[in-house]
Write an enzyme that holds these catalytic residues in place. Structure first.
Site, PDB file in Angstrom:
ATOM      1  N   GLU A 167     -36.499  14.677 -30.571  1.00 44.67           N
ATOM      2  CA  GLU A 167     -35.321  15.075 -29.782  1.00 44.67           C
ATOM      3  C   GLU A 167     -35.784  15.684 -28.479  1.00 44.67           C
ATOM      4  OE1 GLU A 167     -33.293  18.180 -31.936  1.00 44.67           O
ATOM      5  OE2 GLU A 167     -33.454  17.064 -33.792  1.00 44.67           O
TER       6      GLU A 167
ATOM      7  N   LYS B 249     -36.040  18.736 -25.868  1.00 41.84           N
ATOM      8  CA  LYS B 249     -36.019  20.198 -25.968  1.00 41.84           C
ATOM      9  C   LYS B 249     -35.234  20.722 -24.769  1.00 41.84           C
ATOM     10  CE  LYS B 249     -39.019  24.123 -26.871  1.00 41.84           C
ATOM     11  NZ  LYS B 249     -38.413  25.047 -25.942  1.00 41.84           N
TER      12      LYS B 249
ATOM     13  N   ASP C 141     -33.652  23.318 -22.253  1.00 38.97           N
ATOM     14  CA  ASP C 141     -34.126  24.601 -21.746  1.00 38.97           C
ATOM     15  C   ASP C 141     -32.934  25.527 -21.521  1.00 38.97           C
ATOM     16  OD1 ASP C 141     -35.908  26.436 -20.947  1.00 38.97           O
ATOM     17  OD2 ASP C 141     -36.341  25.546 -18.997  1.00 38.97           O
TER      18      ASP C 141
ATOM     19  N   TYR D 259     -28.559  21.495 -35.016  1.00 40.72           N
ATOM     20  CA  TYR D 259     -28.836  21.994 -36.358  1.00 40.72           C
ATOM     21  C   TYR D 259     -27.514  22.266 -37.062  1.00 40.72           C
ATOM     22  CZ  TYR D 259     -30.769  25.318 -39.832  1.00 40.72           C
ATOM     23  OH  TYR D 259     -31.144  25.976 -40.971  1.00 40.72           O
TER      24      TYR D 259
ATOM     25  N   LYS E 229     -44.450  20.686 -25.279  1.00 46.13           N
ATOM     26  CA  LYS E 229     -43.956  21.081 -23.949  1.00 46.13           C
ATOM     27  C   LYS E 229     -44.650  20.256 -22.878  1.00 46.13           C
ATOM     28  CE  LYS E 229     -42.922  25.513 -23.534  1.00 46.13           C
ATOM     29  NZ  LYS E 229     -41.798  26.407 -23.266  1.00 46.13           N
TER      30      LYS E 229
ATOM     31  N   CYS F 273     -40.668  42.747  13.772  1.00 48.62           N
ATOM     32  CA  CYS F 273     -39.699  41.694  13.469  1.00 48.62           C
ATOM     33  C   CYS F 273     -39.902  40.506  14.421  1.00 48.62           C
ATOM     34  CB  CYS F 273     -38.271  42.230  13.611  1.00 48.62           C
ATOM     35  SG  CYS F 273     -37.015  40.957  13.400  1.00 48.62           S
TER      36      CYS F 273
ATOM     37  N   CYS G 263     -36.635  40.520  16.791  1.00 45.11           N
ATOM     38  CA  CYS G 263     -36.205  41.574  17.712  1.00 45.11           C
ATOM     39  C   CYS G 263     -37.320  42.581  17.984  1.00 45.11           C
ATOM     40  CB  CYS G 263     -34.969  42.290  17.167  1.00 45.11           C
ATOM     41  SG  CYS G 263     -35.302  43.265  15.697  1.00 45.11           S
TER      42      CYS G 263
ATOM     43  N   CYS H  78     -36.641  44.365   8.426  1.00 43.54           N
ATOM     44  CA  CYS H  78     -36.405  44.765   9.805  1.00 43.54           C
ATOM     45  C   CYS H  78     -35.264  45.779   9.734  1.00 43.54           C
ATOM     46  CB  CYS H  78     -35.972  43.565  10.641  1.00 43.54           C
ATOM     47  SG  CYS H  78     -35.211  44.048  12.189  1.00 43.54           S
TER      48      CYS H  78
ATOM     49  N   CYS I 186     -30.437  43.333  15.511  1.00 40.44           N
ATOM     50  CA  CYS I 186     -31.349  42.203  15.289  1.00 40.44           C
ATOM     51  C   CYS I 186     -30.539  40.898  15.260  1.00 40.44           C
ATOM     52  CB  CYS I 186     -32.113  42.375  13.981  1.00 40.44           C
ATOM     53  SG  CYS I 186     -33.136  40.950  13.590  1.00 40.44           S
TER      54      CYS I 186
HETATM   55  S1  IVH Z   1     -34.729  23.394 -33.391  1.00 40.73           S
HETATM   56  C1  IVH Z   1     -36.028  26.069 -36.798  1.00 40.73           C
HETATM   57  N1  IVH Z   1     -34.221  21.653 -31.521  1.00 40.73           N
HETATM   58  O1  IVH Z   1     -36.443  25.834 -28.431  1.00 40.73           O
HETATM   59  C2  IVH Z   1     -35.907  25.243 -35.590  1.00 40.73           C
HETATM   60  N2  IVH Z   1     -34.750  23.876 -30.896  1.00 40.73           N
HETATM   61  O2  IVH Z   1     -39.086  27.060 -28.729  1.00 40.73           O
HETATM   62  C3  IVH Z   1     -34.840  25.687 -34.704  1.00 40.73           C
HETATM   63  N3  IVH Z   1     -34.658  24.286 -28.484  1.00 40.73           N
HETATM   64  O3  IVH Z   1     -35.473  28.548 -30.435  1.00 40.73           O
HETATM   65  C4  IVH Z   1     -34.876  25.114 -33.361  1.00 40.73           C
HETATM   66  N4  IVH Z   1     -34.081  22.246 -27.893  1.00 40.73           N
HETATM   67  O4  IVH Z   1     -33.890  27.698 -28.594  1.00 40.73           O
HETATM   68  C5  IVH Z   1     -34.557  22.921 -31.810  1.00 40.73           C
HETATM   69  N5  IVH Z   1     -33.717  20.005 -29.937  1.00 40.73           N
HETATM   70  C6  IVH Z   1     -34.034  21.278 -30.234  1.00 40.73           C
HETATM   71  C7  IVH Z   1     -34.205  22.261 -29.240  1.00 40.73           C
HETATM   72  C8  IVH Z   1     -34.573  23.552 -29.611  1.00 40.73           C
HETATM   73  C9  IVH Z   1     -34.349  23.480 -27.465  1.00 40.73           C
HETATM   74  C10 IVH Z   1     -35.055  25.711 -28.330  1.00 40.73           C
HETATM   75  C11 IVH Z   1     -34.482  26.658 -29.342  1.00 40.73           C
HETATM   76  C12 IVH Z   1     -35.671  27.231 -30.053  1.00 40.73           C
HETATM   77  C13 IVH Z   1     -36.731  27.073 -29.037  1.00 40.73           C
HETATM   78  C14 IVH Z   1     -38.081  27.060 -29.680  1.00 40.73           C
END
Ligand code: IVH
Length: 676
Positions: free
Chosen positions: A120, A122, A124, A237, A323, A417, A420, A435, A441
């Site tokens: 999946e 990740k 941010d 989840y 990452k 500055c 000025c 400044c 200014c």
């Molecule tokens: S699963 C027990 N799935 O990344 C596992 N987390 O570094 C629960 N996050 O705390 C997390 N995308 O805030 C999961 N597709 C994804 C995610 C994800 C972002 C975040 C989440 C987690 C952190 C861990």
């Protein structure tokens, strides 16, 4: 009201709700909006108006319930049903392979041959947990320390991609005896909405990245402001008590059927190769997504094995995060220019040889402050590494010393500055130089003027940079008040300013006289007062005269206004030039107060310090506070002997007890209303 009145209304309400939810989906889940924000707001207004006429038709899952309004002073703590774990991070495909093999061994110990993983994206953002009882959202909490988080339900309810009610047909199999299911996921802000938010904030308070902006927003006291910031939720989840299927992949599909947004970019992988392919594919593609992703998450598909494989104290053994390395590029530093901001701050800006980085071309980058230049040890003509990691604006992170050219020149830090020539100052404990020549200014005057004219402020489109430069350098204006005294013939004579543009500007200025008081408050450019703060202030102090008289302590008791902002407002009004300046605005006919309402209301609460405790039936806290403040009173958050009045709603607790003990006058909501 007869049934025949109600039925068409209920049809119309149902239609509007469907339409609004559809546009929400198009905007957030599909990033393919079909209508403008303005038209969307109009639909929502129609729904709210209809529901107001038919309060019996309001349901807790109506999109009208997402506009917020409630104020929370302190979020209460909630215990998670099961700990919210985080994920172990990896940074190379080699480490991913190690993880894959580790899981393989653990599975073999369980006698399992097949190893399917779900890959999946990740996201941010900020992790949250949602609890649904009988299909209705009853609680939303932050992760906190993993065991206990903050109850931020009020703020989460404003997020359009968090369903307020789940598809009923699917619930029967999902819920256990406690009739609850839990969904976890990430709240985030789309890149565009993040930029829009930063545009509405003073530069000194801008958020570094969408994640910080999201975290800050989730903790806001004013849920109406949370609603304005357009955050999103992606679910990854699902945990019921009953049987939700034993495959994670199927659970993601089920989440979608329940009405959640999953992002849609996940893949079932039965070979390590497929995982690497997914990771490689998204390394570039992710820059095209409307939100930020910083890696890939791998989870074992067979959920029944999760508990068997178990977890360490911090993270599960059946999942891992990969990452992406921060995106970097090497380029040449040609020059550093020192910009003077509207508040006098000097910012060194690097001018770079243009280079491609993370999907765009970069030719400038901030060096933040003088200390940063010293820390990097950077010289002109150096080869530098720039990086983009989450932040929207790339930064210079290091110098390639081995490649320092023979013509490298030390960067001269200015002592005066650049605009000025006033000697710069560096306040104790601050990293930036300023400044101090606030009044004269030209850079600061120009900065204040451009801020005043900017889109979120007075929105005077014809007052652009070139024109402001001329007006200031020819000393035709000293502050924005002077703009309103300009005559067409004066403007005519300016470069590139024919009679038509002159007329346009005069017209635009005329229109700006009608701009609302809260916009004007923002346009003044008070340090730390962004658009949202200006809104809060205008609600608490419906005229500039009232705001001017407010003490630092009073200001700090307004929702979402902290001591730093309160101090900055008091400092602003104490400046010798400000009274004269505000007089100019007043005579120019600008809106120095909110609606007419402020002037018409009585002063029944003059000098009275009021505390609200418990729930009110007919007002939310903010409305009630505004009513008191408009009538000359003050609203406080804790009881003392000095408190003049306590309004006790239902379920009032310790504050009411304390008030009674101290002999403070206590009234009910009805009595309070009578006093109004
Ligand atoms: S699963 C027990 N799935 O990344 C596992 N987390 O570094 C629960 N996050 O705390 C997390 N995308 O805030 C999961 N597709 C994804 C995610 C994800 C972002 C975040 C989440 C987690 C952190 C861990």
């Amino acid at each position: 009201m007869s049934d025949s009145d109600t039925f068409p209304a209920s049809d119309e309400i149902a239609r509007l709700r469907r339409e609004i939810e559809r546009h929400n989906r198009l905007y957030f889940a599909e990033a393919k909006p079909e209508i403008s924000d303005y038209d969307f707001d109009k639909l929502l207004e129609q729904l709210i108006a209809l529901e107001r006429q038919h309060p019996e038709l309001v349901t807790p899952d109506s999109p009208s319930q997402r506009v917020g309004g409630a104020i929370t002073k302190d979020f209460s703590a909630v215990q998670h049903r099961e700990p919210m774990l985080s994920l172990a991070n990896t940074y190379s495909l080699g480490e991913v392979e190690e993880f894959y093999n580790r899981v393989r061994k653990l599975l073999l110990l369980e006698g399992v041959q097949e190893q399917e993983m779900v890959a999946e994206l990740k996201f941010d953002g900020v992790a949250i947990s949602l609890l649904y009882r009988d299909g209705l959202l009853v609680q939303g909490a932050t992760r906190g320390d993993g065991v206990q988080g903050d109850d931020i339900t009020i703020n989460l309810r404003t997020i359009p991609t968090i369903p307020l009610r789940l598809e009923e047909a699917l619930l029967a199999d999902l819920q256990g005896d406690d009739r609850q299911i839990e969904v976890r996921g990430e709240v985030y802000m789309q890149k565009e909405d993040f930029e829009r938010l930063n545009d509405s904030r003073p530069e000194e308070d801008s958020f570094a990245n969408p994640r910080n902006a999201t975290a800050g927003t989730l903790k806001l006291q004013d849920s109406a402001e949370v609603a304005r910031r357009k955050m999103c939720f992606v679910a990854y989840y699902l945990k019921g008590i009953g049987d939700e299927g034993t495959a994670h992949f199927q659970r993601l599909k089920l989440l979608e059927r329940l009405g959640f947004y999953t992002g849609g970019h996940y893949r079932l992988c039965s070979e390590l190769d497929e995982i690497s392919h997914f990771i490689e594919k998204w390394e570039e593609m992710r820059w095209k997504l409307p939100y930020e992703t910083d890696g890939v998450v791998l989870k074992l598909n067979d959920v029944s094995l999760w508990d068997k494989i178990g977890a360490t104290a911090k993270s599960p053994r059946w999942a891992i995060a990969y990452k992406y390395p921060a995106q970097q590029a090497k380029t040449v530093l040609h020059d550093v220019v020192f910009q003077v901001g509207r508040l006098g701050t000097i910012t060194p800006v690097a001018e770079l040889e243009p280079v491609r980085l993370a999907g765009s071309t970069v030719s400038r980058s901030t060096l933040h402050n003088f200390d940063e230049i010293e820390r990097l040890g950077v010289m002109l003509n150096d080869r530098v590494i720039i990086e983009k990691s989450g932040e929207v604006i790339p930064k210079v992170i290091s110098v390639v010393l081995e490649e320092r050219p023979s013509d490298a020149v030390p960067i001269e830090l200015p002592s005066h500055c650049p605009e000025c020539s006033t000697p710069l100052v560096k306040p104790e404990g601050e990293v930036s130089c300023y400044c101090p020549n606030e009044e004269e200014c030209p850079a600061q005057i120009r900065g204040r003027m451009l801020h005043f004219a900017s889109r979120n402020a007075m929105d005077i489109k014809s007052l652009g940079k070139a024109l402001v430069d001329q007006l200031v350098s020819m000393k035709l204006v000293q502050d924005v008040g002077d703009l309103y005294m300009l005559q067409e013939p004066q403007l005519d004579r300016l470069e590139r300013m024919g009679p038509k543009s002159a007329l346009n500007l005069v017209r635009a200025l005329q229109e700006s006289r009608e701009k609302s008081y809260d916009r004007l408050l923002y346009a003044l450019g008070i340090r730390h007062v962004g658009r949202a703060t200006a809104r809060e202030l205008s609600a608490a102090y419906p005229s500039l005269d009232l705001l001017r008289q407010a003490s630092e302590e009073e200001l700090a008791s307004v929702p979402d206004i902290g001591p730093v902002v309160a101090r900055s407002i008091v400092d602003y009004f104490a400046k010798p030039s400000v009274p004269g300046f505000l007089e100019k605005l007043r005579s120019a006919g600008l809106q120095l107060s909110g609606s007419e309402r402020a002037a018409q209301v009585n002063r029944n609460f003059e000098g009275l310090t009021v505390l609200f405790t418990g729930g009110l039936d007919r007002y939310d806290r903010q409305q009630a506070s505004e009513l008191v403040i408009e009538r000359g009173g003050r609203v406080v958050g804790s009881v003392s002997k000095k408190t003049g009045l306590v309004v006790a709603g239902h379920d009032a607790g310790s504050k009411l007890e304390k008030a009674l003990k101290l002999g403070v006058r206590v009234v009910t909501e009805d009595e309070f209303e009578a006093m109004l």
